[in-house]
Design a protein around this motif. Structure first.
Motif, PDB file in Angstrom:
ATOM      1  N   LYS A  82     -14.268 -19.962  18.361  1.00  0.00           N
ATOM      2  CA  LYS A  82     -14.858 -21.184  18.903  1.00  0.00           C
ATOM      3  C   LYS A  82     -15.431 -22.058  17.791  1.00  0.00           C
ATOM      4  CE  LYS A  82     -19.338 -19.023  19.970  1.00  0.00           C
ATOM      5  NZ  LYS A  82     -20.293 -18.706  21.055  1.00  0.00           N
ATOM      6  N   HIS A  83     -15.807 -21.429  16.673  1.00  0.00           N
ATOM      7  CA  HIS A  83     -16.299 -22.203  15.548  1.00  0.00           C
ATOM      8  C   HIS A  83     -15.153 -22.954  14.878  1.00  0.00           C
ATOM      9  CE1 HIS A  83     -18.849 -23.277  12.152  1.00  0.00           C
ATOM     10  NE2 HIS A  83     -17.884 -22.878  11.346  1.00  0.00           N
ATOM     11  N   MET A  84     -13.989 -22.338  14.858  1.00  0.00           N
ATOM     12  CA  MET A  84     -12.827 -22.971  14.244  1.00  0.00           C
ATOM     13  C   MET A  84     -12.253 -24.077  15.133  1.00  0.00           C
ATOM     14  SD  MET A  84     -10.963 -19.508  12.873  1.00  0.00           S
ATOM     15  CE  MET A  84      -9.506 -20.405  12.339  1.00  0.00           C
ATOM     16  N   LEU A  85     -12.301 -23.869  16.445  1.00  0.00           N
ATOM     17  CA  LEU A  85     -11.636 -24.791  17.374  1.00  0.00           C
ATOM     18  C   LEU A  85     -12.572 -25.766  18.054  1.00  0.00           C
ATOM     19  CD1 LEU A  85      -9.275 -22.257  19.183  1.00  0.00           C
ATOM     20  CD2 LEU A  85      -8.736 -23.724  17.232  1.00  0.00           C
ATOM     21  N   GLY A  86     -13.885 -25.471  18.014  1.00  0.00           N
ATOM     22  CA  GLY A  86     -14.816 -26.285  18.780  1.00  0.00           C
ATOM     23  C   GLY A  86     -14.696 -25.941  20.257  1.00  0.00           C
ATOM     24  N   THR A  87     -15.046 -26.874  21.108  1.00  0.00           N
ATOM     25  CA  THR A  87     -15.010 -26.621  22.565  1.00  0.00           C
ATOM     26  C   THR A  87     -13.817 -27.286  23.225  1.00  0.00           C
ATOM     27  OG1 THR A  87     -16.419 -28.570  22.921  1.00  0.00           O
ATOM     28  CG2 THR A  87     -17.525 -26.427  22.646  1.00  0.00           C
ATOM     29  N   ASN A  88     -12.873 -27.763  22.427  1.00  0.00           N
ATOM     30  CA  ASN A  88     -11.765 -28.544  22.986  1.00  0.00           C
ATOM     31  C   ASN A  88     -10.587 -27.711  23.468  1.00  0.00           C
ATOM     32  OD1 ASN A  88     -13.149 -30.940  22.390  1.00  0.00           O
ATOM     33  ND2 ASN A  88     -12.357 -30.950  20.296  1.00  0.00           N
ATOM     34  N   GLN A  89     -10.572 -26.420  23.145  1.00  0.00           N
ATOM     35  CA  GLN A  89      -9.420 -25.599  23.505  1.00  0.00           C
ATOM     36  C   GLN A  89      -9.844 -24.337  24.265  1.00  0.00           C
ATOM     37  OE1 GLN A  89      -6.349 -26.623  23.169  1.00  0.00           O
ATOM     38  NE2 GLN A  89      -7.086 -28.497  22.190  1.00  0.00           N
TER      39      GLN A  89
ATOM     40  N   LEU B  51       2.000 -22.377  25.509  1.00  0.00           N
ATOM     41  CA  LEU B  51       1.315 -21.318  24.766  1.00  0.00           C
ATOM     42  C   LEU B  51       1.754 -21.312  23.302  1.00  0.00           C
ATOM     43  CD1 LEU B  51      -0.543 -18.763  24.972  1.00  0.00           C
ATOM     44  CD2 LEU B  51       1.541 -17.468  25.402  1.00  0.00           C
ATOM     45  N   GLU B  52       3.057 -21.389  23.100  1.00  0.00           N
ATOM     46  CA  GLU B  52       3.591 -21.408  21.735  1.00  0.00           C
ATOM     47  C   GLU B  52       3.070 -22.614  20.964  1.00  0.00           C
ATOM     48  OE1 GLU B  52       5.692 -19.274  20.304  1.00  0.00           O
ATOM     49  OE2 GLU B  52       6.483 -18.040  21.944  1.00  0.00           O
ATOM     50  N   ARG B  53       3.033 -23.757  21.621  1.00  0.00           N
ATOM     51  CA  ARG B  53       2.587 -24.987  20.956  1.00  0.00           C
ATOM     52  C   ARG B  53       1.108 -24.907  20.571  1.00  0.00           C
ATOM     53  NH1 ARG B  53       6.072 -28.490  24.497  1.00  0.00           N
ATOM     54  NH2 ARG B  53       4.295 -28.663  25.888  1.00  0.00           N
ATOM     55  N   LEU B  54       0.288 -24.347  21.455  1.00  0.00           N
ATOM     56  CA  LEU B  54      -1.141 -24.232  21.161  1.00  0.00           C
ATOM     57  C   LEU B  54      -1.379 -23.390  19.907  1.00  0.00           C
ATOM     58  CD1 LEU B  54      -2.721 -23.665  24.711  1.00  0.00           C
ATOM     59  CD2 LEU B  54      -3.160 -25.587  23.167  1.00  0.00           C
TER      60      LEU B  54
ATOM     61  N   TYR C 279      -2.942 -25.045  16.419  1.00  0.00           N
ATOM     62  CA  TYR C 279      -4.325 -24.752  16.052  1.00  0.00           C
ATOM     63  C   TYR C 279      -4.503 -23.487  15.210  1.00  0.00           C
ATOM     64  CZ  TYR C 279      -5.457 -28.386  19.430  1.00  0.00           C
ATOM     65  OH  TYR C 279      -5.542 -29.587  20.096  1.00  0.00           O
ATOM     66  N   LEU C 280      -3.589 -22.553  15.317  1.00  0.00           N
ATOM     67  CA  LEU C 280      -3.714 -21.312  14.553  1.00  0.00           C
ATOM     68  C   LEU C 280      -2.572 -21.110  13.560  1.00  0.00           C
ATOM     69  CD1 LEU C 280      -4.983 -18.963  17.398  1.00  0.00           C
ATOM     70  CD2 LEU C 280      -6.316 -20.107  15.634  1.00  0.00           C
ATOM     71  N   HIS C 281      -1.628 -22.051  13.563  1.00  0.00           N
ATOM     72  CA  HIS C 281      -0.565 -22.107  12.558  1.00  0.00           C
ATOM     73  C   HIS C 281       0.304 -20.849  12.519  1.00  0.00           C
ATOM     74  CE1 HIS C 281      -2.873 -25.585  11.366  1.00  0.00           C
ATOM     75  NE2 HIS C 281      -3.915 -24.820  11.072  1.00  0.00           N
ATOM     76  N   CYS C 282       0.517 -20.256  13.663  1.00  0.00           N
ATOM     77  CA  CYS C 282       1.430 -19.122  13.766  1.00  0.00           C
ATOM     78  C   CYS C 282       1.828 -18.955  15.228  1.00  0.00           C
ATOM     79  CB  CYS C 282       0.800 -17.833  13.241  1.00  0.00           C
ATOM     80  SG  CYS C 282      -0.599 -17.257  14.215  1.00  0.00           S
ATOM     81  N   SER C 283       2.789 -18.104  15.464  1.00  0.00           N
ATOM     82  CA  SER C 283       3.218 -17.856  16.843  1.00  0.00           C
ATOM     83  C   SER C 283       2.205 -16.952  17.540  1.00  0.00           C
ATOM     84  CB  SER C 283       4.593 -17.185  16.845  1.00  0.00           C
ATOM     85  OG  SER C 283       4.488 -15.875  16.313  1.00  0.00           O
ATOM     86  N   PRO C 284       2.155 -16.954  18.884  1.00  0.00           N
ATOM     87  CA  PRO C 284       1.238 -16.055  19.591  1.00  0.00           C
ATOM     88  C   PRO C 284       1.510 -14.589  19.297  1.00  0.00           C
ATOM     89  CG  PRO C 284       2.377 -17.524  21.123  1.00  0.00           C
ATOM     90  CD  PRO C 284       2.881 -17.838  19.770  1.00  0.00           C
ATOM     91  N   SER C 285       2.791 -14.218  19.190  1.00  0.00           N
ATOM     92  CA  SER C 285       3.108 -12.818  18.908  1.00  0.00           C
ATOM     93  C   SER C 285       2.618 -12.409  17.525  1.00  0.00           C
ATOM     94  CB  SER C 285       4.613 -12.566  19.041  1.00  0.00           C
ATOM     95  OG  SER C 285       5.333 -13.419  18.167  1.00  0.00           O
TER      96      SER C 285
END
Length: 367
Positions: A216-223, A257-260, A264-270
């Motif tokens: 939450k510190h990295m993303l804030g409250t927007n996601q 999900l993949e796009r998020l 924001y995390l610069h990798c795939s969910p898997s």
């Protein structure tokens, strides 16, 4: 020249003098975590290896973030001769660093002092331009702000960073790990291990250990949906949830999900899920006696070979070697063998044995 980063020194070496610059609202636990290992190094070695002094801009009392006040030993303009300076930061660091602080730190650098920082104190060194081209650590709350304000500094999420003559650590007890590593480099692992035992500090963490930065510190409250997905992942490491099910739980499509994750995390969910499981596996290998097969199972891997392959690809070392390296650290933390005590009665082992017989032995701890 400071001996802070050199090998074992002769018995008659001059004690190293370290100045702790206290900024307004510094965190007391970080200061204690840095000072107490120095005190115990003197106690266990039976000689004065280190001297320390607290400093403030004008020599006036400084309030820690918990409201306690520390009366420093001296002001900056009449500080004693120092080999190293460590800046102690804390809350609202951006407004705690003054022009006088910056100028004094730059002067110390010109005089060849070793420079360090704990908690958010790295901000002061960076503001003085003294971390340009250096890797450094800072408390995660200050991480994003420092990356934005000081792009020439190599801001890291590591618990602590030792880069040439710069020693920086995050907050809490991380300064203890950093100082114990410096003591080990200078006076040997045996002394550092004995200090660790005195403080009931079960594992000395190393430079490869990272802070756990809250998402939450990295993303804030927007996601909120992304945060919810990651929380589900973290809660289900032993039996990983299929990505389609994760998407369904938070009412997004697999493609969303993949796009998020990519955005924001610069990798795939898997890939992110795998990283969480491997980080958990590393913690278990380092901190428990669980077998590699058990670790693989509780971290959701269907086979030990697959676990070993993934682990080696991510950390650059197979689990077996990770465990072997950890066992070496555990040996270093065990009591000193009797024969060593008999053959070298002046070693830290004797001092530790003597200290264990004192009534205050069990009460020596950092809180």
């Amino acid at each position: 020249m400071s001996q802070f980063n050199q090998g074992a020194q002769p018995q008659n070496r001059v004690p190293q003098s370290i100045g702790f610059l206290l900024l307004d609202n510094f965190t007391l636990i970080s200061l204690a975590s840095a000072v107490e290992p120095l005190r115990m190094a003197n106690h266990l070695s039976g000689r004065e290896l280190y001297r320390w002094h607290t400093l403030s801009q004008e020599g006036r009392p400084v309030s820690a973030s918990d409201g306690l006040q520390i009366t420093p030993d001296s002001a900056l303009d009449n500080s004693p001769a120092l080999d190293a300076v460590i800046v102690c930061g804390g809350v609202d660091i951006q407004h705690s660093v003054t022009r006088e602080h910056v100028q004094w730190l730059q002067q110390q650098a010109r005089h060849g002092r070793q420079l360090g920082a704990v908690c958010t104190g790295s901000w002061a060194l960076a503001k003085a331009g003294l971390l340009d081209g250096f890797e450094c650590s800072v408390h995660w709350e200050c991480l994003a702000a420092m990356q934005e304000a000081f792009p020439r500094a190599g801001i890291s999420t590591r618990l602590f960073s030792i880069d040439r003559n710069r020693y920086t650590s995050s907050g809490g007890t991380a300064p203890m790990d950093m100082v114990l590593h410096l003591i080990a480099r200078e006076h040997g692992r045996e002394l550092a291990a004995a200090i660790s035992e005195m403080f009931i500090y079960e594992r000395i963490r190393n430079e490869q250990d990272h802070q756990r930065v809250p998402l939450k510190h990295m993303l804030g409250t927007n996601q909120p949906k992304l945060q919810e997905i990651v929380a589900l992942m973290e809660a289900n490491l032993e039996e990983p949830i299929d990505l389609d099910e994760l998407a369904c739980y938070v009412d997004v499509s697999r493609r969303q999900l993949e796009r998020l994750f990519q955005k924001y995390l610069h990798c795939s969910p898997s890939r992110y899920y795998l990283k969480l499981r491997l980080i958990r596996a590393r913690q278990l290998l380092k901190q428990t006696a669980m077998s590699i097969i058990e670790v693989a199972s509780v971290c959701g891997f269907v086979s030990t070979p697959h676990f070993s392959k993934c682990y080696r690809e991510y950390f650059g070392i197979p689990p077996r070697d990770e465990r072997a390296g950890q066992n070496a650290n555990v040996v270093a933390l065990m009591p000193v063998p009797d024969e060593l005590v008999r053959n070298a009665p002046s070693t830290a082992g004797v001092a530790l044995s003597r200290a264990q017989g004192e009534s205050t032995f069990a009460s020596v701890r950092v809180v």
